[in-house]
Design a protein around this motif. Sequence first.
Motif, PDB file in Angstrom:
ATOM      1  N   ALA A 173       0.838  -1.204   0.000  1.00  0.00           N
ATOM      2  CA  ALA A 173       0.000   0.000   0.000  1.00  0.00           C
ATOM      3  C   ALA A 173       0.869   1.250   0.000  1.00  0.00           C
ATOM      4  O   ALA A 173       0.678   2.167  -0.799  1.00  0.00           O
ATOM      5  CB  ALA A 173      -0.921  -0.002   1.219  1.00  0.00           C
ATOM      6  N   LEU A 174       1.853   1.288   0.890  1.00  0.00           N
ATOM      7  CA  LEU A 174       2.678   2.494   1.054  1.00  0.00           C
ATOM      8  C   LEU A 174       3.533   2.762  -0.186  1.00  0.00           C
ATOM      9  O   LEU A 174       3.478   3.842  -0.779  1.00  0.00           O
ATOM     10  CB  LEU A 174       3.564   2.351   2.295  1.00  0.00           C
ATOM     11  N   PHE A 175       4.325   1.769  -0.596  1.00  0.00           N
ATOM     12  CA  PHE A 175       5.287   2.026  -1.671  1.00  0.00           C
ATOM     13  C   PHE A 175       4.625   2.097  -3.047  1.00  0.00           C
ATOM     14  O   PHE A 175       5.100   2.806  -3.928  1.00  0.00           O
ATOM     15  CB  PHE A 175       6.427   1.006  -1.625  1.00  0.00           C
ATOM     16  N   SER A 176       3.510   1.380  -3.190  1.00  0.00           N
ATOM     17  CA  SER A 176       2.782   1.503  -4.457  1.00  0.00           C
ATOM     18  C   SER A 176       2.204   2.899  -4.609  1.00  0.00           C
ATOM     19  O   SER A 176       2.172   3.454  -5.702  1.00  0.00           O
ATOM     20  CB  SER A 176       1.619   0.514  -4.514  1.00  0.00           C
ATOM     21  N   ALA A 177       1.713   3.452  -3.490  1.00  0.00           N
ATOM     22  CA  ALA A 177       1.146   4.804  -3.533  1.00  0.00           C
ATOM     23  C   ALA A 177       2.221   5.812  -3.929  1.00  0.00           C
ATOM     24  O   ALA A 177       1.928   6.845  -4.515  1.00  0.00           O
ATOM     25  CB  ALA A 177       0.544   5.171  -2.184  1.00  0.00           C
ATOM     26  N   LEU A 178       3.493   5.493  -3.619  1.00  0.00           N
ATOM     27  CA  LEU A 178       4.589   6.407  -3.960  1.00  0.00           C
ATOM     28  C   LEU A 178       5.061   6.249  -5.402  1.00  0.00           C
ATOM     29  O   LEU A 178       5.740   7.123  -5.930  1.00  0.00           O
ATOM     30  CB  LEU A 178       5.779   6.165  -3.020  1.00  0.00           C
ATOM     31  N   GLU A 179       4.707   5.117  -6.023  1.00  0.00           N
ATOM     32  CA  GLU A 179       5.247   4.843  -7.366  1.00  0.00           C
ATOM     33  C   GLU A 179       4.938   5.905  -8.431  1.00  0.00           C
ATOM     34  O   GLU A 179       5.769   6.142  -9.301  1.00  0.00           O
ATOM     35  CB  GLU A 179       4.786   3.463  -7.853  1.00  0.00           C
TER      36      GLU A 179
ATOM     37  N   VAL B  48       4.978   8.997  -8.063  1.00  0.00           N
ATOM     38  CA  VAL B  48       5.698  10.242  -7.777  1.00  0.00           C
ATOM     39  C   VAL B  48       6.847  10.517  -8.764  1.00  0.00           C
ATOM     40  O   VAL B  48       6.896  11.583  -9.374  1.00  0.00           O
ATOM     41  CB  VAL B  48       6.164  10.253  -6.301  1.00  0.00           C
ATOM     42  N   PRO B  49       7.794   9.559  -8.970  1.00  0.00           N
ATOM     43  CA  PRO B  49       8.861   9.863  -9.931  1.00  0.00           C
ATOM     44  C   PRO B  49       8.335  10.090 -11.352  1.00  0.00           C
ATOM     45  O   PRO B  49       8.967  10.808 -12.128  1.00  0.00           O
ATOM     46  CB  PRO B  49       9.767   8.634  -9.890  1.00  0.00           C
ATOM     47  N   LEU B  50       7.181   9.508 -11.658  1.00  0.00           N
ATOM     48  CA  LEU B  50       6.624   9.688 -13.002  1.00  0.00           C
ATOM     49  C   LEU B  50       6.140  11.118 -13.201  1.00  0.00           C
ATOM     50  O   LEU B  50       6.234  11.677 -14.288  1.00  0.00           O
ATOM     51  CB  LEU B  50       5.488   8.693 -13.254  1.00  0.00           C
TER      52      LEU B  50
ATOM     53  N   THR C 170       5.945  10.737 -21.740  1.00  0.00           N
ATOM     54  CA  THR C 170       5.840  11.336 -20.401  1.00  0.00           C
ATOM     55  C   THR C 170       4.380  11.365 -19.937  1.00  0.00           C
ATOM     56  O   THR C 170       4.089  11.037 -18.790  1.00  0.00           O
ATOM     57  CB  THR C 170       6.412  12.770 -20.360  1.00  0.00           C
ATOM     58  N   PHE C 171       3.467  11.731 -20.853  1.00  0.00           N
ATOM     59  CA  PHE C 171       2.040  11.735 -20.501  1.00  0.00           C
ATOM     60  C   PHE C 171       1.560  10.299 -20.255  1.00  0.00           C
ATOM     61  O   PHE C 171       0.882  10.016 -19.270  1.00  0.00           O
ATOM     62  CB  PHE C 171       1.209  12.346 -21.644  1.00  0.00           C
ATOM     63  N   GLY C 172       1.913   9.416 -21.184  1.00  0.00           N
ATOM     64  CA  GLY C 172       1.422   8.029 -21.115  1.00  0.00           C
ATOM     65  C   GLY C 172       1.951   7.297 -19.906  1.00  0.00           C
ATOM     66  O   GLY C 172       1.239   6.511 -19.275  1.00  0.00           O
ATOM     67  N   ASN C 173       3.207   7.543 -19.570  1.00  0.00           N
ATOM     68  CA  ASN C 173       3.810   6.886 -18.410  1.00  0.00           C
ATOM     69  C   ASN C 173       3.114   7.335 -17.134  1.00  0.00           C
ATOM     70  O   ASN C 173       2.739   6.524 -16.278  1.00  0.00           O
ATOM     71  CB  ASN C 173       5.303   7.236 -18.368  1.00  0.00           C
ATOM     72  N   PHE C 174       2.902   8.651 -17.026  1.00  0.00           N
ATOM     73  CA  PHE C 174       2.243   9.196 -15.839  1.00  0.00           C
ATOM     74  C   PHE C 174       0.812   8.668 -15.721  1.00  0.00           C
ATOM     75  O   PHE C 174       0.375   8.237 -14.652  1.00  0.00           O
ATOM     76  CB  PHE C 174       2.272  10.732 -15.915  1.00  0.00           C
ATOM     77  N   LEU C 175       0.090   8.679 -16.858  1.00  0.00           N
ATOM     78  CA  LEU C 175      -1.307   8.224 -16.837  1.00  0.00           C
ATOM     79  C   LEU C 175      -1.398   6.707 -16.683  1.00  0.00           C
ATOM     80  O   LEU C 175      -2.098   6.195 -15.802  1.00  0.00           O
ATOM     81  CB  LEU C 175      -2.008   8.618 -18.137  1.00  0.00           C
ATOM     82  N   GLY C 176      -0.704   5.987 -17.556  1.00  0.00           N
ATOM     83  CA  GLY C 176      -0.867   4.534 -17.613  1.00  0.00           C
ATOM     84  C   GLY C 176      -0.240   3.818 -16.441  1.00  0.00           C
ATOM     85  O   GLY C 176      -0.876   2.998 -15.779  1.00  0.00           O
ATOM     86  N   ALA C 177       1.032   4.137 -16.187  1.00  0.00           N
ATOM     87  CA  ALA C 177       1.715   3.468 -15.074  1.00  0.00           C
ATOM     88  C   ALA C 177       1.309   4.111 -13.753  1.00  0.00           C
ATOM     89  O   ALA C 177       0.997   3.417 -12.787  1.00  0.00           O
ATOM     90  CB  ALA C 177       3.226   3.567 -15.261  1.00  0.00           C
ATOM     91  N   GLY C 178       1.278   5.452 -13.715  1.00  0.00           N
ATOM     92  CA  GLY C 178       1.012   6.160 -12.468  1.00  0.00           C
ATOM     93  C   GLY C 178      -0.444   6.138 -12.056  1.00  0.00           C
ATOM     94  O   GLY C 178      -0.812   5.530 -11.051  1.00  0.00           O
ATOM     95  N   VAL C 179      -1.300   6.775 -12.853  1.00  0.00           N
ATOM     96  CA  VAL C 179      -2.708   6.949 -12.451  1.00  0.00           C
ATOM     97  C   VAL C 179      -3.454   5.613 -12.508  1.00  0.00           C
ATOM     98  O   VAL C 179      -4.094   5.209 -11.535  1.00  0.00           O
ATOM     99  CB  VAL C 179      -3.393   8.011 -13.338  1.00  0.00           C
ATOM    100  N   TRP C 180      -3.375   4.923 -13.646  1.00  0.00           N
ATOM    101  CA  TRP C 180      -4.110   3.661 -13.760  1.00  0.00           C
ATOM    102  C   TRP C 180      -3.539   2.588 -12.821  1.00  0.00           C
ATOM    103  O   TRP C 180      -4.237   1.688 -12.387  1.00  0.00           O
ATOM    104  CB  TRP C 180      -4.135   3.175 -15.212  1.00  0.00           C
TER     105      TRP C 180
END
Lengths: 110, 478
Positions: B271-277, B279-281, B315-325
């Motif tokens: 939960a903790l570290f996934s929520a942080l993932e 951030v670098p994106l 940059t958009f896709g990484n943030f959206l796909g990996a980060g948000v989704w």
Amino acid sequence: MEYYMHDIPSQDFLPIFVISAWVILFGMMYAGFFTLVKLRLVKKYFIVLAYLSWGALVACIYYLGELLRVEPYTQKVLIGAMVGYLVFPHIVYFLLEKVHNRFEHSEVTS
Amino acid sequence: MQGNNGQLYEGQKLALKYFTVAIVLFGAQLLFGLIAAIQFLYPGFLFNTLDFSIARIVHINALVVWLLYAMIGAVYWLLPDEAGREVVGVKLGNLAFYVLTAAVAVVVLVYLFIQVGPGNEMTTWLITEGREYIEAPRWADIGIVVVVLIFLYNVYATVMSGKKTGILAVLMADLIALAGLYLAGMFYTDNISVDQFWWWWVVHLWVEATWEVYVAAVGGYILIKTLNANRKVVEMWLWIEVAMMFGSGILGLGHHYFWIGTPEYWWEIGALFSALEPVPLVGLFVHVLYDWGKERGKGNTIKNVPAFAWLTVETFGNFLGAGVWGFMHTLPQINLYTHGTQWPAAHGHLAFFGAYVAIMIAAIYLGVQGKAGLKELKMTKAGWWAITLITVGVLLMTVSLTLSAYVQTMVERGMYGGTWEGYFVAQANQWFVQGLGWRLATGLMVIAGYVFLVYDLLTCTKKQPAEVYEASGAAAAA
């Protein structure tokens, strides 16, 4: 840590879906407005919209946590993540500014 | 970008071979994805000839293999350019390329024509290991290890005897981890929990740690090449990104350990570290846009418009796909209901595309520009159609899968408690089926974009405006 997973009543699913969508939208609006203002592509006062989006994001995340019946630890993680999300773009921007100022005109680029 | 007299380094010629196979495999990935998407809606399609399980195997393994090809290619492209010397052991590198390509061809033919084995040791050695994304049989695994060792030797030997830049230093460290992790998916265990435990070391620690660091390094190189971005700025930022990605990504592994029989403390860690993932994106996203904003006002033209456009999509896709989704279904309270539904499929499609496919296409465009010896490369109409159709197609595909996932989660998990009956009721739900229908339509859109992409990669250097050729000619004369 003793930890229990609570079942979520099916009538809470739709509110969870809706609030999750708002979390995504407000999160994107905060990052988006912040970046646009810093790139000077929109007027400075739009930064207010960025912070309002972040405020709405925190409210949505808190409510989402309630709907999911998360235990206090995860609720803290969620709010901590939101504080991180607020601060992080500022840190990134600050670092980039400093680095650029330090190295600008200092060498020929490749 | 090039060696003496505008000639390509031998290492860069090798990179072009890797890029060519990568694009062909990309097409194979899309074709088998299309077959699998049709089978979701029409289960009888190719039944007993090419079942869904086989179409899916080829779809996801082709994805991983073509990305690895493109990644190796991109390293061979930038390595001599950064180190300022020819790649050491380039002949060996060429041999390894042909061995790897022959092995990949044999493995794909076995998947298509043998398909399944008796499920004994021989199956693991000769047909498939049955581990999603890394299904290569053991003989091919060993071959891959040998090829990667040659690749690593070439990288290290070249850097040691050439210039040592920050980008190369990050890549050297990262490639060791990337290659070493593959070994975690090579041994056999008859306990599914233990097997999954190690398998995630490969899959997660690739895509959410070492591959992300690789992307940051190659993205930095592309920024320097396309925008003339200040190397010191790019490299300094790179170190920060690397620290953050490893900081969140390594223990973010916890989100795969929720339900496979590992200890419950993984819930909290996950939960903790996934929520942080994500951030670098966000950092990567702001960094690329900031550099673009900074360099834009200086009268600099973008040296390779398609490469920079694909980097922006990244940059958009990484943030959206990996980060948000990813964040959407990473908390254990949510994941309890969403794991194994179309939710991870939605996340997987946008994350792989956004984080990796886009940047690899950007690197391939750099190769195309270098091969033609052009000082600048502008966007052509075909290139514009390619980036638009592929990007919008994948975005809409992700939204379609997300809508199906909502229905599946609600019906199968929420209403029926994850039962076998619930699975079938959810699969038959009209909203679920409609979502998959839209996924098929958007898949066709992506394939149309792929056709434009191939056409553009083959012809874009011949369709540039006159000033591009004039500028390149003047540069060559000087």
